[in-house]
Enzyme design. Structure first.
Site: not given
Ligand code: SER
Length: 326
Positions: A16, A19-21, A42, A150, A154
């Site tokens: 990934g 992505g942002q991170l 990716d 989500y 997690k």
């Molecule tokens: N930034 C994430 C989200 O908003 C939260 O971990 O889904």
């Protein structure tokens, strides 16, 4: 062998990576370990252009065989598993989000055990908390009843990480990120991503339509702090990493109105309108602020950026990064 030599024996797989991170963490990993030691992966071939500084492979993390072959053939020693469906997108496709977020983590943990990898990194989130969690200075250990797919994924993932550490001695490390804000990638389907989008709108000279109420406070972090925290956690001695579910992590908290006010001195004509949608309920279920004292005590965490420092850095750098928005 000295630490310096051992660094160059690592083979790091980033899943990934676009992505942002990943877009920013992959670069920091390459700076530390060298371009031959990092394999960015990716889903899309089009992501290749982002990674001219390290190796790149197309990989669907749900293809367990392809993932296993890559780990085996490349003698991977560390995996950073960053691929996930975020909160807002997850609510639109709950079963898909559960499937992807959970099964991919289990694949990675299984491979880490099978091939005795040195380390695994997996991000968790403030989304593990829920409406019955204390909202102010949310402690490391408290009630967690997440009500987004989500968040549920997690929370379950954190339990699996700790399980693999305790049962199989897999050195897995994790952070509960607040909303992450960077200028090097576009918003990615998260509830906190309004705080990425708002800068693009300010610079483009268009009004910003905020999907949260003006006074919704959420924990947030500027990307350089998130990268620093991740690298520090992963480079900490094994015995310093005492929490094997995931560490609370904090830098700042702000509301949409406060981030808007931080931008106004740079763009006095910038306008904001508030039209909350389904993401308001997600934000309302999350903490206002986080107690990250375990991260500070165990491996020396402290953030560098507050809201105003972040705003001026983003407004200075974003136009060069996305010139078409000018
Ligand atoms: N930034 C994430 C989200 O908003 C939260 O971990 O889904």
């Amino acid at each position: 062998m000295g630490d310096f030599e051992s660094l160059f024996m690592e083979k790091i797989l980033v899943i990934g990576a676009a992505g942002q991170l990943g877009s920013e963490l992959t670069k920091s990993l390459t700076d530390l370990f060298g371009s031959e030691s990092v394999i960015a992966t990716d889903l899309q071939e089009s992501a290749r252009s982002k990674f001219d500084y390290c190796r790149f492979e197309v990989l669907d993390v749900m293809n367990k065989e392809a993932l296993r072959n890559l780990v085996k053939n490349e003698k991977v020693s560390q995996i950073y598993h960053l691929a996930a469906v975020l909160s807002a997108t997850g609510e639109k496709k709950p079963i898909f989000a559960w499937h992807l977020n959970m099964e991919s983590l289990l694949f990675v943990l299984e491979l880490a055990n099978e091939f005795k990898l040195d380390k695994v990194y997996w991000p968790s989130s403030i989304a593990v908390f829920g409406p019955n969690t204390p909202k102010i200075n949310t402690p490391q250990y408290c009630v967690k009843e997440p009500n987004t797919v989500y968040g549920i994924s997690k929370q379950a993932g954190e339990r699996w990480c700790e399980y693999y550490f305790q049962k199989f001695n897999v050195d897995v490390r994790s952070l509960r990120y607040p909303g992450l804000i960077g200028y090097k990638s576009l918003p990615g389907g998260g509830t906190t991503d309004y705080a990425v989008d708002i800068y693009h709108k300010a610079i483009a000279g268009t009004d910003f339509n905020c999907f949260l109420k003006s006074d919704t406070s959420l924990p947030m972090m500027y990307m350089p702090d998130a990268i620093k925290a991740t690298m520090d956690l992963m480079n900490a001695p094994r015995e310093s990493v005492k929490i094997r579910s995931s560490y609370n992590l904090a830098a700042m908290s702000f509301t949409p109105e406060e981030i808007y006010q931080s931008i106004l001195p740079f763009f006095p004509d910038f306008k904001i309108a508030y039209n909350p949608d389904f993401r308001q309920a997600i934000a309302d279920s999350w903490p206002d602020s986080i107690d990250d004292s375990f991260a500070r005590k165990d491996w020396g965490w402290s953030p560098d950026y507050d809201l105003n420092a972040m705003t001026s850095d983003i407004l200075k750098n974003l136009p060069d990064f996305f010139p078409s928005k000018n």
